[in-house]
Design an enzyme around this catalytic site. Structure first.
Site, PDB file in Angstrom:
ATOM      1  NE  ARG B 214      -2.121   1.872   3.294  1.00 12.02           N
ATOM      2  CZ  ARG B 214      -2.058   1.465   4.562  1.00 12.02           C
ATOM      3  NH1 ARG B 214      -2.744   0.409   4.961  1.00 12.02           N
ATOM      4  NH2 ARG B 214      -1.291   2.090   5.424  1.00 12.02           N
ATOM      5  CD  GLU B 230       4.549   4.500   5.973  1.00 11.63           C
ATOM      6  OE1 GLU B 230       5.701   4.275   6.395  1.00 11.63           O
ATOM      7  OE2 GLU B 230       3.522   4.344   6.663  1.00 11.63           O
ATOM      8  CG  ASN B 232       2.744   1.020   4.461  1.00 10.54           C
ATOM      9  OD1 ASN B 232       3.372   1.285   5.472  1.00 10.54           O
ATOM     10  ND2 ASN B 232       1.893   1.879   3.897  1.00 10.54           N
ATOM     11  CB  SER B 237      -3.780  -2.335   8.409  1.00  6.27           C
ATOM     12  OG  SER B 237      -3.453  -0.971   8.300  1.00  6.27           O
ATOM     13  CE  LYS B 395       8.690   5.592   7.561  1.00  5.65           C
ATOM     14  NZ  LYS B 395       8.281   4.203   7.863  1.00  5.65           N
ATOM     15  CE  LYS B 449       7.645   9.959   7.328  1.00  3.61           C
ATOM     16  NZ  LYS B 449       6.907   9.257   6.243  1.00  3.61           N
ATOM     17  CD  GLU B 453       7.443   0.000   7.392  1.00  2.00           C
ATOM     18  OE1 GLU B 453       6.258   0.331   7.274  1.00  2.00           O
ATOM     19  OE2 GLU B 453       8.347   0.469   6.688  1.00  2.00           O
ATOM     20  N   GLY B 454       5.147   1.200  10.955  1.00  3.14           N
ATOM     21  CA  GLY B 454       3.996   1.220  11.855  1.00  3.14           C
ATOM     22  C   GLY B 454       3.550   2.608  12.282  1.00  3.14           C
ATOM     23  NE  ARG B 536      -4.770   4.826   6.931  1.00  2.96           N
ATOM     24  CZ  ARG B 536      -3.573   4.324   7.225  1.00  2.96           C
ATOM     25  NH1 ARG B 536      -3.366   3.743   8.393  1.00  2.96           N
ATOM     26  NH2 ARG B 536      -2.590   4.405   6.360  1.00  2.96           N
TER      27      ARG B 536
END
Lengths: 560, 560
Positions: B214, B230, B232, B237, B395, B449, B453-454, B536
């Protein structure tokens, strides 16, 4: 409401109160039959007492056990294991634990993704705010085996019951007279009758009549007869979730059928939610006001709201009809009737009033709710049900209709009458001294039912004896508050019950409800159909003659 | 992972690091532009510094406000009201409260009936037992307006990013070298690199490679550029719930579109759940063991389990493929590799390992989890992602790929390279002293950054300055633990956010994720597609440069 006669208590006695005999009981004829306890009951009602043909099994069990509750509980389970006629879907005892765990997990996931949910009583807002505090509805992991011929019979009589309700509802005198003594001892029925009287006085006609009924049955273990428990004419619950649970079972059988040795096609799909939505939509069309909406009358807190939401969702999605939700108190506050009879609630013209509340005294905590009920009845909105339909569903009317030659007043077709009687259980007034004597002696063979909807108020076992003795002492007046009904001992089978995320295996009994929808505009019958079904199952040790009372899980049918 | 270059900070500067210029920025050319603060950044990276064309609006805002956060918050909203280019779906301020309440109620009902649910953190078992403690997933009441051309661009580059990940993953030397300094300062990346090294040592080949990616973007308010946050490559998710929320919005627009003045067709249907399921099923087919299953690697507690369950449900329902769920610890305990390389877990042969855990240090609380990860990597199962795909999403690699002439190593097609660069935000190593100077001076224009991740670990605002000064004091070693990224200031608009059964109106920013699925078996590309999307949205006052970090609601697109 339950429309019954005393045909099947004793289960194998030909009862002259019904106009037909039951050849299907003859298979149980047993030359060693005695007259206890069955013949006492038979004698109480037979104009020409007949020696009862009683099944060997029933006799044996009666000899071996004192209480029918036990007989029907654990013993019946032994019979299944020992090779009864019942065909369980599979031997649940031999099912691999891993497989059961997998199925339970999948079923819980499926329920969550497909709206098989209820409000969790541990979460305060779950009865008022949708989307919060949800938990899966309790369900049986697998569908329950049921004989296809009995299922077909139940489906076949659904339109006849629909028609019967309509005919009875039109006979205001019959309703008022039948309930006249009940009125004196039951305050709730009395208020309903007052509204009914007012409508009779002003000669109020309901030209468009909508009924969304459910006739509930249990399969009697001994006679294999499907006997009616009651016929509900108001607030019949679970057309929504009942449909969804059938789909859950079909999904499980599709995925696990090979391991289980069963066929998904034996579980009929269940379109109760769609059929009821369609009937509501058709009633809305008959009302013929494109700006009007359907109003569902709800309780202020309703953890079973998603069952109702399935109907409102379908109504919007499939028929583009809007359903609004109002409590009785809100209707009292916001409702008014326009000169042309149109009911306005919160500014909305109401085409159809669909009651999912208003069936129990607790739904009327103040005069506001009674005012609301009267207001609605006065309006031109289609009531589902009208006060007449509601009263037709009372226990007393069920018992009155079971009397000889009463059905004949309302239905012409002899075959239809015969079909209805075939599923009638024994029903008696407490004015029948012989039956009361018998019930005092053998209380476990009876259920005492008050004139009250909603289940949970029935009297069983030794309490029947105590209640009858008390009533005898208090005088005849209070008799009218109850009826006596044959107690049905349903087939018991091993079942996995899933509740609050956990699965328990236990012996359980089931109750089958057949939904029926009826819509009529003057002389034109627009809908008269069987509309899906509801299977409910509960642990048999808690069986009190009907699964609706007390905790039950949603279930579906596996026809054999 | 985010693959970026410094094309768009300053947003309207033509950056020679990218091989193309951006004619779409010229509209913003403003003869009164000054060089502050934008040109400092431009100078830091431009080989031939160019006077930046800066939009009038940006300049005005910069003059009027000190902090870009504020600039992008309330002011942008005023611009919308004052007639900006943005076309809000409707004037939310003029929306009737009753209408909003009705829509919220309907949306909550819809969510409950259609599996738009998550586990409620207030209910302990809700992260482990499906079907209990459910609450609707938080959602935006209405879809968010988004320019169709930018949406199309994002869709168009998805297969190119898929291909890029695959190519980079094959260059083990590039991954190891790019991350060699990060390895020294980031223990988590170090462990991942160790596994990667071991696979290189044994020359482990992944012939069947599955990526479910994604790429996340924000639309920069000033330049109207869609800039990548970014990309992923592990545990992307919301393919499940993201699909469902689009259907929710389509349902609301269908029912209320007339009142809102909008068209349901402007909200694209979103088939992320189906596309990801299909890609997983196709990978399963390539593995070619009919008895094998797909294993989803999950966290021991997962309140977002229903998002995952949508995929497993689709896999079974549409493709008859079974998905089992295992934690890393369970895999360590139950897993073994057969001589032919087959991974067995709990007796199941595993065709595909789908990671929905394992992306964060907290997923490896003990050596057991690292053993499990290594075991899986050793096996012949298809990993989604493999350790190489996982590392490609870091990253640091995102920043390395943003350097001049790096993309060219992996992609031949110049047009494809140009398309990728068009959505790259500015990305820099902390070794770049000039950029660090600039960031210390203007920290609000940057995000720091970590190699992690996350989300949720990023550094913003004055903290950037402090962190950079501290690092300068501590020495160069720690520089490798971070990258610097241009801070994007997304469009802000009035939004209704629905959470825990309540609706709040606020100003919010959105992040668009485009899912991509890639499946390859040796030389044959079986799947390379854009696979639905995720929108989102979160309250803009909490905007920290990306909505993934912190609380966000699920949303969908309204294309204009």
């Amino acid at each position: 409401m339950g429309v019954g006669c005393s045909s099947s208590l004793p289960p194998t006695v030909n009862n002259p109160h019904c106009s037909i005999t039951f050849p299907h009981t003859s298979a149980h004829t047993n030359p060693t039959s005695n007259h206890l306890p069955i013949n006492w009951l038979a004698r109480a009602h037979l104009q020409k007492p007949t020696k009862s043909p009683i099944s060997k099994r029933l006799f044996t069990l009666d000899s071996a056990r004192k209480t029918p509750t036990l007989k029907c509980g654990r013993t019946a389970q032994m019979e299944i294991e020992g090779g009864s006629d019942s065909k369980p879907i599979l031997d649940l005892h031999s099912l691999d634990d891993n497989l059961v765990q997998k199925m339970v997990y999948d079923a819980l996931v499926w329920s969550s993704l497909h709206g098989l949910v209820v409000g969790d009583r541990n979460v305060q807002r779950s009865g008022t705010v949708p989307g919060v505090g949800m938990v899966h509805a309790p369900f049986a992991l697998l569908p329950t085996v049921f004989p296809e011929n009995q299922w077909k019979l139940a489906c076949e009589v659904a339109p006849i019951f629909n028609e019967l309700v309509d005919r009875v509802s039109l006979d205001g005198k019959f309703l008022q007279e039948s309930l006249s003594r009940t009125k004196k001892v039951d305050a709730f029925t009395s208020r309903l009758l007052d509204i009914h009287s007012k409508m009779l006085e002003i000669n109020k006609k309901e030209e468009i009549r909508l009924g969304l009924h459910r006739s509930d049955y249990m399969l009697d273990e001994k006679t294999k007869l499907l006997l009616q428990i009651e016929l509900n004419t108001i607030s019949t619950s679970f057309p929504g979730l009942g449909s969804v649970v059938s789909e859950l079972h079909r999904s499980l059988l599709k995925n696990y059928g090979e391991h289980l040795g069963c066929d998904v096609n034996c579980t009929p799909s269940n379109d109760a939610a769609n059929r009821f939505s369609e009937a509501l939509a058709k009633a809305w069309i008959e009302y013929n006001n494109p700006k009007a909406v359907i109003m569902v009358v709800v309780q202020p807190e309703e953890r079973n709201m998603y069952d109702q939401h399935w109907l409102s969702f379908n109504l919007k999605e499939r028929h583009n009809v809007t359903m609004i939700r109002k409590t009785m108190a809100e209707i009292d506050k916001e409702g008014e009737i326009q000169p042309d009879g149109t009911l306005l609630v919160g500014g909305h013209a109401i085409a159809v009033i669909y009651f999912r509340a208003g069936y129990a005294p607790t739904d009327y905590p103040s005069e506001a709710e009674w005012r609301a009920r009267l207001l609605m009845e006065h309006s031109s909105a289609i009531k589902c049900p009208s006060i007449s339909y509601h009263l037709t569903g009372t226990k007393k009317i069920q018992q009155e209709l079971a009397k000889p030659n009463v059905l004949e007043k309302f239905i012409d077709n002899k075959e239809d009458i015969a079909k209805l009687r075939k599923c009638f259980a024994g029903l008696w007034s407490l004015d029948d001294a012989d039956i009361v004597d018998t019930a005092i002696e053998k209380p476990h063979l009876f259920v005492m039912k008050p004139q009250r909807e909603g289940g949970g108020n029935n009297i069983y076992g030794d309490d029947v004896r105590e209640a009858l003795l008390r009533l005898r002492k208090d005088g005849k007046e209070q008799n009218a508050a109850y009826i006596l009904m044959q107690r049905i001992f349903p087939t018991d089978s091993a079942t996995f019950l899933v509740r609050d995320g956990s699965c328990h295996k236990d012996h359980a009994v089931s109750e089958l409800g057949i939904y029926g929808a009826y819509l009529r505009n003057k002389d034109k019958v627009i809908v008269n159909e069987r509309s899906g079904y509801l299977m409910r199952t509960k642990v048999s040790s808690s069986n009190e003659g009907g699964v609706a009372a007390g905790f039950a899980v949603l279930d579906s049918l596996y026809l054999t």
